[in-house]
Scaffold this motif. Structure first.
Motif, PDB file in Angstrom:
ATOM      1  N   THR A 119      -3.559 -73.929  21.100  1.00 34.96           N
ATOM      2  CA  THR A 119      -2.913 -75.065  20.446  1.00 34.96           C
ATOM      3  C   THR A 119      -3.894 -75.663  19.440  1.00 34.96           C
ATOM      4  O   THR A 119      -5.046 -75.223  19.351  1.00 34.96           O
ATOM      5  N   ASP A 120      -3.470 -76.694  18.733  1.00 38.68           N
ATOM      6  CA  ASP A 120      -4.394 -77.355  17.812  1.00 38.68           C
ATOM      7  C   ASP A 120      -5.596 -77.919  18.569  1.00 38.68           C
ATOM      8  O   ASP A 120      -6.731 -77.829  18.109  1.00 38.68           O
ATOM      9  N   LYS A 121      -5.388 -78.448  19.771  1.00 40.54           N
ATOM     10  CA  LYS A 121      -6.498 -78.972  20.571  1.00 40.54           C
ATOM     11  C   LYS A 121      -7.401 -77.846  21.070  1.00 40.54           C
ATOM     12  O   LYS A 121      -8.616 -78.023  21.188  1.00 40.54           O
ATOM     13  N   THR A 172       3.561 -72.287  15.557  1.00 43.93           N
ATOM     14  CA  THR A 172       2.910 -71.343  16.461  1.00 43.93           C
ATOM     15  C   THR A 172       3.477 -69.963  16.198  1.00 43.93           C
ATOM     16  O   THR A 172       4.678 -69.803  16.030  1.00 43.93           O
ATOM     17  N   TRP A 182      -1.486 -71.423  17.494  1.00 45.81           N
ATOM     18  CA  TRP A 182      -1.093 -72.529  16.627  1.00 45.81           C
ATOM     19  C   TRP A 182      -1.783 -72.313  15.291  1.00 45.81           C
ATOM     20  O   TRP A 182      -2.974 -71.978  15.233  1.00 45.81           O
ATOM     21  N   TRP A 195      -8.084 -75.106  19.433  1.00 46.32           N
ATOM     22  CA  TRP A 195      -8.923 -74.715  18.298  1.00 46.32           C
ATOM     23  C   TRP A 195     -10.091 -75.680  18.136  1.00 46.32           C
ATOM     24  O   TRP A 195     -11.213 -75.270  17.847  1.00 46.32           O
ATOM     25  N   GLN A 196      -9.819 -76.981  18.293  1.00 47.31           N
ATOM     26  CA  GLN A 196     -10.889 -77.975  18.186  1.00 47.31           C
ATOM     27  C   GLN A 196     -11.927 -77.746  19.284  1.00 47.31           C
ATOM     28  O   GLN A 196     -13.127 -77.786  19.038  1.00 47.31           O
ATOM     29  N   PRO A 226      -2.607 -73.792  11.236  1.00 44.51           N
ATOM     30  CA  PRO A 226      -2.771 -75.070  10.535  1.00 44.51           C
ATOM     31  C   PRO A 226      -1.491 -75.570   9.854  1.00 44.51           C
ATOM     32  O   PRO A 226      -1.359 -76.758   9.592  1.00 44.51           O
ATOM     33  N   SER A 227      -0.541 -74.693   9.612  1.00 45.92           N
ATOM     34  CA  SER A 227       0.735 -75.113   9.019  1.00 45.92           C
ATOM     35  C   SER A 227       1.563 -75.927  10.013  1.00 45.92           C
ATOM     36  O   SER A 227       2.561 -76.520   9.649  1.00 45.92           O
ATOM     37  N   GLY A 228       1.124 -75.926  11.296  1.00 48.20           N
ATOM     38  CA  GLY A 228       1.828 -76.693  12.314  1.00 48.20           C
ATOM     39  C   GLY A 228       2.772 -75.851  13.159  1.00 48.20           C
ATOM     40  O   GLY A 228       3.374 -76.339  14.097  1.00 48.20           O
TER      41      GLY A 228
END
Length: 145
Positions: free
Chosen positions: A55-57, A21, A15, A59-60, A17-19
């Motif tokens: 996914t974005d999660k 994948t 994923w 990465w967090q 940062p542009s949203g």
């Protein structure tokens, strides 16, 4: 001749940062966080072609795991060895005792090896602090090897 998992290439779905994948092939030595490489995070034992999905999660979660790894190194002057981060569904089904809904399926769980039992409480407290500062909840389990 055995393949070196550190220098091998892995197909990854990341994923951005542009949203969106993007599917990429990355060398195992590529860092996805300060000191987490692709080979540590990828499901190197999986039979599927895609060895890592972030996914974005994810990465967090990786960002928070980096904080834990940094604290561990500062205190003990050695790193944490990752034994499992991302798991494919098929591979996870083969892992003894793994939940069919494991957070490893979403690259939101991390297993480390070689941590002595006496460090468990210290690391657990660090992880709770890190999670709280990120507005998250999280836990740590200890498994005997």
């Amino acid at each position: 001749m055995a393949t070196n998992k550190k220098t091998q290439e892995y197909r990854c779905k990341l994923w951005l940062p542009s949203g969106r994948t993007e599917e990429l092939v990355l060398k195992g030595t590529v860092h996805l966080a300060n000191n987490f490489c692709v080979w540590e995070l990828a499901n190197t034992m999986a039979t599927e072609s895609v060895k890592l999905v972030m996914t974005d999660k994810s990465w967090q979660f990786l960002k928070e795991m980096q904080k834990l790894r940094d604290r561990y190194y500062e205190k003990y002057l050695k790193g944490l060895t990752v034994s499992s981060f991302y798991r494919t569904k098929n591979y996870n089904a083969k892992v003894k005792g793994a939940s069919p809904n494991s957070a490893h399926l979403d690259a939101r769980a991390c297993d480390f090896t070689g941590i002595p039992q006496y460090q468990y409480e210290i690391i657990t407290n660090w992880w709770r602090e890190i999670c709280a500062s990120a507005g998250k909840t999280g836990g740590i389990n200890y498994y005997d090897d």
